[in-house]
Design an enzyme around this catalytic site. Sequence first.
Site, PDB file in Angstrom:
ATOM      1  N   GLY A 179       7.974   4.080   2.012  1.00 12.06           N
ATOM      2  CA  GLY A 179       8.655   5.273   2.520  1.00 12.06           C
ATOM      3  C   GLY A 179      10.141   5.121   2.328  1.00 12.06           C
ATOM      4  O   GLY A 179      10.599   4.198   1.645  1.00 12.06           O
ATOM      5  N   THR A 180      10.904   6.043   2.920  1.00 15.30           N
ATOM      6  CA  THR A 180      12.358   5.988   2.729  1.00 15.30           C
ATOM      7  C   THR A 180      12.952   4.770   3.413  1.00 15.30           C
ATOM      8  O   THR A 180      13.934   4.221   2.947  1.00 15.30           O
ATOM      9  CB  THR A 180      13.035   7.239   3.281  1.00 15.30           C
ATOM     10  OG1 THR A 180      12.445   7.534   4.539  1.00 15.30           O
ATOM     11  CG2 THR A 180      12.894   8.406   2.341  1.00 15.30           C
ATOM     12  N   TYR A 181      12.371   4.359   4.497  1.00 12.71           N
ATOM     13  CA  TYR A 181      13.016   3.269   5.198  1.00 12.71           C
ATOM     14  C   TYR A 181      12.144   2.027   5.354  1.00 12.71           C
ATOM     15  O   TYR A 181      12.545   1.058   5.944  1.00 12.71           O
ATOM     16  CB  TYR A 181      13.545   3.742   6.567  1.00 12.71           C
ATOM     17  CG  TYR A 181      12.506   3.876   7.645  1.00 12.71           C
ATOM     18  CD1 TYR A 181      12.294   2.833   8.545  1.00 12.71           C
ATOM     19  CD2 TYR A 181      11.757   5.033   7.782  1.00 12.71           C
ATOM     20  CE1 TYR A 181      11.344   2.943   9.535  1.00 12.71           C
ATOM     21  CE2 TYR A 181      10.819   5.148   8.763  1.00 12.71           C
ATOM     22  CZ  TYR A 181      10.617   4.100   9.649  1.00 12.71           C
ATOM     23  OH  TYR A 181       9.682   4.211  10.625  1.00 12.71           O
ATOM     24  N   ALA A 182      10.932   2.073   4.810  1.00  4.11           N
ATOM     25  CA  ALA A 182      10.062   0.917   4.987  1.00  4.11           C
ATOM     26  C   ALA A 182       9.064   0.780   3.838  1.00  4.11           C
ATOM     27  O   ALA A 182       8.768   1.746   3.143  1.00  4.11           O
ATOM     28  CB  ALA A 182       9.308   1.036   6.301  1.00  4.11           C
ATOM     29  N   VAL A 183       8.603  -0.437   3.642  1.00  4.36           N
ATOM     30  CA  VAL A 183       7.527  -0.701   2.703  1.00  4.36           C
ATOM     31  C   VAL A 183       6.327  -1.139   3.543  1.00  4.36           C
ATOM     32  O   VAL A 183       6.481  -1.895   4.495  1.00  4.36           O
ATOM     33  CB  VAL A 183       7.891  -1.848   1.737  1.00  4.36           C
ATOM     34  CG1 VAL A 183       6.873  -1.944   0.624  1.00  4.36           C
ATOM     35  CG2 VAL A 183       9.273  -1.640   1.185  1.00  4.36           C
ATOM     36  N   VAL A 184       5.158  -0.652   3.210  1.00  2.00           N
ATOM     37  CA  VAL A 184       3.979  -1.014   3.991  1.00  2.00           C
ATOM     38  C   VAL A 184       3.073  -1.921   3.178  1.00  2.00           C
ATOM     39  O   VAL A 184       2.783  -1.649   2.017  1.00  2.00           O
ATOM     40  CB  VAL A 184       3.200   0.244   4.442  1.00  2.00           C
ATOM     41  CG1 VAL A 184       2.013  -0.145   5.295  1.00  2.00           C
ATOM     42  CG2 VAL A 184       4.112   1.177   5.207  1.00  2.00           C
ATOM     43  N   VAL A 198       0.803  -1.218   0.000  1.00  2.00           N
ATOM     44  CA  VAL A 198       0.000   0.000   0.000  1.00  2.00           C
ATOM     45  C   VAL A 198       0.835   1.268   0.000  1.00  2.00           C
ATOM     46  O   VAL A 198       0.324   2.347  -0.266  1.00  2.00           O
ATOM     47  CB  VAL A 198      -1.000   0.042   1.185  1.00  2.00           C
ATOM     48  CG1 VAL A 198      -2.189  -0.831   0.902  1.00  2.00           C
ATOM     49  CG2 VAL A 198      -0.341  -0.344   2.489  1.00  2.00           C
ATOM     50  N   GLY A 199       2.135   1.149   0.313  1.00  2.00           N
ATOM     51  CA  GLY A 199       2.925   2.369   0.304  1.00  2.00           C
ATOM     52  C   GLY A 199       4.384   2.075   0.540  1.00  2.00           C
ATOM     53  O   GLY A 199       4.758   0.997   0.987  1.00  2.00           O
ATOM     54  N   ASP A 209       6.193  14.747  15.970  1.00  2.00           N
ATOM     55  CA  ASP A 209       5.784  14.859  14.562  1.00  2.00           C
ATOM     56  C   ASP A 209       4.269  14.796  14.438  1.00  2.00           C
ATOM     57  O   ASP A 209       3.731  14.065  13.613  1.00  2.00           O
ATOM     58  CB  ASP A 209       6.444  13.768  13.715  1.00  2.00           C
ATOM     59  CG  ASP A 209       6.360  14.103  12.218  1.00  2.00           C
ATOM     60  OD1 ASP A 209       6.039  15.262  11.891  1.00  2.00           O
ATOM     61  OD2 ASP A 209       6.604  13.212  11.400  1.00  2.00           O
TER      62      ASP A 209
END
Lengths: 305, 330
Positions: free
Chosen positions: A14-19, A11-12, A128
Amino acid sequence: MSTAYTKEKKVGEGTYAVVYLGKQIATGRDIAIKEIKTGTFKDGLDMSAIREMKYLQELKHQNIIELVDVFADKEKNLNLILEFLPSDLEMIINDKKLMIVPADIKSWMLMTLRGLHHCHRNGILHRDLKPNNLLISPEGCVKIADFGLARSLGMPNEKLTSNVVTRWYRGPELLFGAQHYSPAVDIWAVGIIFAELMLRTPYLPGKDDADQLVVTFQALGTPTEENWPGVSHLPNYNNLTVYPEPSRQELRNRFPAATESALDLMCGMLALNPNNRLNTEACLLHGYFTESPEPTEPEHLPKKS
Amino acid sequence: MVELDWNNIPKDLCPVCKTDKYLSPTLQFKINPECYHKICDSCVDRIFSLGPSPCPYPNCGKILRKNRFKTQIFDDVEVERECDVRKRVVAVYNKTQEDFKTLDEYNAYLEEIEEYVYKLVNKIDVEQTEQKLKEYQQAHKDDIEMSNNQRDQEYEKFLKLQNLEKRYKAEKNKINREIIKEEQNLKNLGKLEVINQLQTASGEKDADKIIANVRDSMISKTSNYKEQLEELEKNYQEQRERIISGLDEIKEEEKPKVPFTPFNGDRVVSPPYEYGDYKDPFLLKIVDDVQYKAGGYKIDFYFHKSLNDAFTGLHCIIEEEKETVDQVMG
């Protein structure tokens, strides 16, 4: 361990992970799998992954995203199993088809503050907070997510980086580069979110860090040594245009739908001097939450269709 | 031009602009309950658009407002007037027979209403009567409101019942139509079936049996529909009962509501430790700096966190917690 969950679709990323979206086989409930990429960083795991794990394992609260499980798979990737939350507050604010009434805003604020209260009483700063990180469960509950920048307050002599929080939600002490700040930075962010919910558009959208200072002080006045002792000694404090503090009437005009106590609460959360800002406890005890209208029940809140 | 006789105005003529219904069939008359003098629609617009004005009838002089004008329902102005008066009195005197212990009391109440209406219509002691009416309204404010609410509820109930009945009838008709259609189909089909089976059957003895078979299957199919019909009837009766007894509404409100508390019951008021006026000269010296003060840093927060970290684990028995986790994880 990895046999306890199924991985269905990506579903997505990021810079350090895949979801991925998946299911817990034993219970059949939807979950999100955050697979941390390893090997791309020479010093091991990315900092935010460690932070996320470290704090989410400690924090269990109905308004904080649940970390269900953590395990390493065969390729030595680290997997975080998180509760699956399909929408977030940003989507709701931006969906112009949805009608938001004051009772809805109160409900969202209440749930956010409850979650944040739990973080703060455990000595953890989120650092954040923004609508994008306030996820919404299918039942309508707000859950604070993304603890990638969170940290607990260490020894007083430790320096904290001021380069935290997404720019629009960054408190003035962070904009001035303070290295010894407090949970008040999160309160500021919630105050800005409060304003954003009422306006349905970002309250202080600075174009860059310098512009953010200008925008913030145009809206809320420039801090001085009088209302914020010591402010001029902070690293980035120099050559400020002095804007006057807004009058109550100006605030009323800016937030026509807000009640007096809603404005009171917002001003309390957006006090420039972090020493004068309300803490989570004072926010939750504020009259705004007990005055009419009652906060909407989570299941009746507007939802993304 | 003949002077208009104001005491005897023709039925289809507006006395103000002299427009006749015969010449302009769209003519509409309006009256105002202040004086009940009829005026045509366009005259009302013309005269009263700019605010209250006196009635254009000679010797009337009542100040009229545009929003109070209404279409005349009864030809006879007197009837119209009585209806208005009655409406007004009954809005205040709105009790029903159930509110009285005996029929006599109720009759006396109705008599009272009639008396007021009579007096107001015939302009006897108008001021006195109005005063009485006002006093009664003041004295029975709560009762009146309650009665009104009750009536609204009754009306709502009535609407609900009506809706339910409508749905029930539509459903019933649908099933009945299905039954008729099915019967027709089966009859034709049955005939064909019998002929088919008779053609293929070997012995003549089977003929009676075959016909009986086909009939049985026909009956079972129609009885299926009959069951559906009975089910529907039962459902309908149940829902009707529930609406009449007002149970359906209670059901919605029955959901237990947790009283609102800001912390949702999750607030630690007394921490497991005591934090008096602890002073750590080493740390206090570090914090006594403008950078800390201006940044909002509070050493108390750090002390609390440290004590909290140290003490909150005391009542946690990890072994016990682990068991429950294992159960959840299967």
